[in-house]
Design an enzyme around this catalytic site. Structure first.
Site, mmCIF file in Angstrom:
data_model
loop_
_atom_site.group_PDB
_atom_site.id
_atom_site.type_symbol
_atom_site.label_atom_id
_atom_site.label_comp_id
_atom_site.label_asym_id
_atom_site.label_seq_id
_atom_site.Cartn_x
_atom_site.Cartn_y
_atom_site.Cartn_z
ATOM 1 N N ASP A 181 0.512 -1.010 0.267
ATOM 2 C CA ASP A 181 0.161 -0.208 -0.043
ATOM 3 C C ASP A 181 1.049 1.162 0.148
ATOM 4 O O ASP A 181 1.776 1.149 -0.646
ATOM 5 C CB ASP A 181 -0.936 -0.540 1.771
ATOM 6 N N HIS A 244 -3.387 6.003 4.045
ATOM 7 C CA HIS A 244 -4.074 4.937 3.358
ATOM 8 C C HIS A 244 -3.766 2.935 4.012
ATOM 9 O O HIS A 244 -4.801 2.427 5.153
ATOM 10 C CB HIS A 244 -4.243 4.775 1.924
ATOM 11 N N SER A 436 -11.100 -1.080 -0.514
ATOM 12 C CA SER A 436 -9.949 -0.633 0.643
ATOM 13 C C SER A 436 -10.019 -1.046 1.789
ATOM 14 O O SER A 436 -9.432 -1.920 2.042
ATOM 15 C CB SER A 436 -9.491 0.371 0.554
#
Length: 609
Positions: A181, A244, A436
C-alpha cells in the site's frame, strides 16, 4: 465531508503469441492496448521474453530489442525519433523498458506492436499506474476509544463479521500479513515493529518523493499528497495525504485489548508494510515485485525478505484485465506456490470487477463491500470475479444513497490513521469507506485462521484450502444483492472454527466446486450428520486429474488416506462413497491423489433425520 476519490488507471495483460512474420492481428494477441488511458501517456512498458531467448537475459540484449522496435516505430512516420532503454528485471522474470518520451494511446499501441513482432517476445503491457482503492473519508476524527460505539463492522449483525466468536479461538499470533500500500505511520495503537524490515518498492522519483530514482529499505509512509503544483500537474489530482496503508493495517492488526483507541481483526498478527503507492499512485511492475518479495521470492537489487508473509493484502487497483500472462497475475501465482494467500479489493467504480486489476487476477481472493445492513455498498464493484463481501461502509443511512444523508459512524470503517495534511503528523483515528476497507477484514480473518491452525499443531492450510474455508463459512446476505458480490459476507467466527476443526465444512446437498490439490496435499472436508440420518453419500465429479475419496468419523484420514473407514478409488475424478446407516457425528472427507487434480466438485448429502 471531504471526498477523496481516486480515479483508477489501467493495468495491462496479454497472452503469448506466435512468430516474427505474424500479421498485425496476431501481434495484437501479444499485447493489451485497451488498458491504456487517454489521460495518462506512458513511457514504461513490461516485456516478457521467451525462455531461452537472448533477450531474456535483460540488460544490453533487451535494450537492443527495444531500440530496434523504437526504430521501426520511428520509420512508420512518428512525429519525432523514439528511443528506448532497459530499466530493470522484474521479480517475475519480465523486463521493464522506458521510452525516451511519453506516448499516448495510439503511439503506445503502435510501439507495443513493434515490440511484439520480435519472435523473442511473448507478452507486452504498459507499466500502468494503480491507485489505492478508497472511496470516501468521513468528516471529523473520533477521540473516543470505544470499540462498541465505532466498530459496528466487527459485530454479529447483518453487516458485521462476528469477530468476537473468532477471538475465542485465536488472536493472529505468529502470523505475518504484508500490506502492500502507501506504507505505514507510527501510531500508539499499531505494532510497527516490522516497518524497518519492510521495503519501499517505488522506483520513480516523482512517485516516491525522493530526489533520485530507486528503492530504499523501510515500509514507512512519508505521505502521498498531490496538493502541490508539481504533483497536481503530474497526477491531475489535488488531495492531501491519504495515510491509506495505515488505515488498512489498522483493520488487519490494530492492537486489541490494550485500553487504547480501537481494535483490529487479528491484533497479535504482525503487519509487514510495503510501500508501492506514492504521489500519483504506483507502477504495475513495482507492485508485482512487491508481491514476489513479500511472499519470500527474490527480487534483484533488494535484500531477501526476512519475514515472508503468509497473507498479502492489496487494497489497490485500476482498470484492465489481469490474466496468468500478465506480470501481476504471474506474481500472484508465484506467491500462491510459496503458500501465501493473496487478498485484493474489488474496486470502487460500481462496475464489473472483471474489468479491473488486480481484481481479475487468477487465484486472488477478491473482496466486495457491504454496509451495516448487509447490502452491497453502492460503490462496490461486482460480478463473477468477486469471491466474497466484507464490511466497507455504506456511507449513507441504511446503506441507501437515495437518503442523501451520511451515517456516522456506521457509514464508515474506523481505524488508526494519521492527522498530517502532507507529511506525517499526529496519530489519530478516522473513517474510510471502500473496498479497500473490506479487504483487510478478510486478510485479518486469514491471520486468525492460520493462528488457530498452528495452535492445533497443524501445518498451514494451503491458500486454496483457506479460500474454500472462507467461502464455505460466509454469512448469507440478508437479501439478494442488487449485483453479485460473491458467496456471502465474511463470518470470521465460522471461518476460524473451520480452521480449528481442520477442514472445509460441507452443507448437506450443497456442491463445493473448483477444488484443487496435489499429491500429499489433498483437500479435507467435513459434514455433521444428525441422528436418524438414513444414508450419507459423498461424491466427486468434474475437473481433471486423479482424486480418490477417504472418509473417517471423528478424525481426518492422513494425507495418503490411511486411517479411513470408507474409501473410493476409481480411476479419474468421478467417485462415490455411500454409508447406508451413518451414526450421528462428524465425518471427515479427504481427497487423495497420486498426482494432482483441478476444478473438482465435492458433494456430501444425507437423507432422513
Amino acid at each position: 465531508m471531504a471526498r477523496h476519490t481516486l480515479a483508477p488507471l489501467v493495468l495491462g495483460l496479454c497472452l503469448a503469441a506466435s512468430s516474427f512474420a505474424a500479421a498485425a492481428a496476431t501481434t495484437d494477441t501479444k499485447i493489451n492496448a485497451s488498458t491504456l488511458d487517454p489521460a495518462r501517456p506512458v513511457d514504461r512498458f513490461i516485456v516478457t521474453y521467451r525462455d531461452g531467448s537472448v533477450e531474456r537475459r535483460g540488460g544490453a540484449d533487451a535494450t537492443r530489442s527495444a531500440r530496434a522496435a523504437a526504430a521501426r516505430f520511428t520509420m512508420q512516420g512518428a512525429r519525432s525519433t523514439l528511443s528506448a532503454d532497459w530499466v530493470r528485471k522484474a521479480g517475475t522474470g519480465s523486463d521493464v523498458l522506458r521510452t525516451s518520451r511519453k506516448l499516448g494511446v495510439a503511439d503506445a499501441t503502435a510501439f507495443m506492436q513493434q515490440l511484439a513482432t520480435d519472435p523473442a517476445v511473448a507478452h507486452v503491457e504498459p507499466d500502468a499506474i494503480l491507485h489505492a482503492v478508497r472511496d470516501t473519508r468521513a468528516q471529523g476524527v473520533p477521540t473516543d476509544p470505544s470499540y462498541a460505539a465505532r466498530q459496528w463492522h466487527y459485530a454479529d449483525a447483518p453487516g458485521g463479521v462476528s469477530l468476537p466468536d473468532a477471538l475465542d479461538f485465536a488472536d493472529g499470533s505468529g502470523v505475518v500479513v504484508a500490506v502492500i500500500d502507501t506504507g505505514i505511520t507510527a501510531h500508539p495503537d499499531l505494532d510497527t515493529s516490522l516497518a524497518d524490515a519492510g521495503y519501499d518498492f517505488i522506483t520513480d522519483a516523482l512517485l516516491s518523493g525522493r530526489e533520485q530514482n530507486g528503492r530504499v529499505p523501510g515500509g514507512w509512509d512519508p505521505g502521498d499528497w498531490t496538493n502541490e503544483p508539481i504533483y497536481n500537474f503530474a497526477c491531475g489530482e489535488d488531495a492531501p495525504s491519504s495515510w491509506h496503508g495505515t488505515h488498512v493495517a489498522g483493520t488487519v492488526a490494530e492492537l486489541t485489548d490494550n485500553g487504547v483507541g480501537l481494535a483490529g481483526m487479528a491484533g497479535r498478527s504482525r503487519v509487514l508494510p510495503i510501500r508501492v503507492l506514492g504521489h500519483c499512485g504506483g507502477s504495475t511492475s513495482d507492485i508485482a515485485d512487491a508481491v514476489v518479495w513479500a511472499s519470500g521470492g527474490h527480487v534483484d537489487g533488494v535484500p531477501d525478505n526476512a519475514h515472508p508473509a503468509s497473507v498479502i493484502n492489496m487494497s489497490l487497483g485500476g482498470g484492465g484485465v489481469c490474466g496468468p500472462s500478465d506480470v501481476l497475475g504471474a506474481a500472484i501465482a508465484d506467491a500462491l506456490t510459496r503458500g501465501t494467500t493473496v487478498v485484493v479489493a474489488a474496486g470502487n467504480s460500481g462496475a464489473d470487477a472483471s474489468k479491473f486489476s488486480p481484481a481479475s487476477c487468477p487465484g486472488a481472493i477478491v473482496v466486495g463491500a457491504t454496509g451495516i445492513t448487509g447490502k452491497r455498498a453502492f460503490y462496490s464493484n461486482y460480478g463473477g470475479t468477486v469471491s466474497m463481501a466484507a464490511p466497507g461502509g455504506g456511507v449513507y443511512v441504511n446503506d441507501d444513497p437515495a437518503t442523501d444523508t451520511e451515517a456516522s459512524p456506521e457509514g464508515f470503517v474506523w481505524q488508526a490513521i494519521n492527522g498530517g495534511t502532507t507529511v506525517p503528523g499526529d496519530a489519530v483515528y478516522g473513517g474510510y469507506a471502500g473496498t479497500s476497507q473490506a479487504t483487510p477484514h478478510v486478510a485479518g480473518a486469514l491471520a486468525l485462521m492460520l493462528s488457530a491452525s498452528r495452535q492445533m499443531g497443524r501445518a498451514d492450510p494451503a491458500p486454496g484450502t483457506l479460500r474454500s474455508m472462507l467461502l464455505a463459512t460466509v454469512k448469507p446476505f440478508p437479501a439478494t444483492p442488487d449485483r453479485a458480490v460473491g458467496a456471502g459476507i465474511l463470518d470470521a467466527g465460522a471461518a476460524v472454527q473451520a480452521a480449528v476443526i481442520g477442514g472445509v465444512p460441507l452443507r448437506s446437498g450443497g456442491l463445493l466446486a473448483a477444488q484443487d490439490g496435489v499429491s500429499g496435499a489433498g483437500g479435507v472436508y467435513y459434514i455433521d450428520v444428525p441422528a436418524n440420518a438414513r444414508a450419507l453419500t459423498i461424491r466427486t465429479s468434474g475437473g481433471s486429474g486423479e482424486a480418490d475419496i477417504a472418509v473417517a468419523r471423528s478424525a481426518a484420514p492422513a494425507a495418503d488416506g490411511t486411517g479411513s473407514q470408507w474409501r473410493a478409488s476409481r480411476a479419474g475424478i468421478t467417485d462415490a462413497v455411500v454409508i447406508a446407516a451413518p451414526a450421528a457425528g462428524r465425518y471427515f472427507i479427504r481427497l487423495t491423489s497420486p498426482s494432482a487434480y483441478r476444478g473438482v466438485s465435492v458433494l456430501a448429502a444425507y437423507t432422513g433425520s
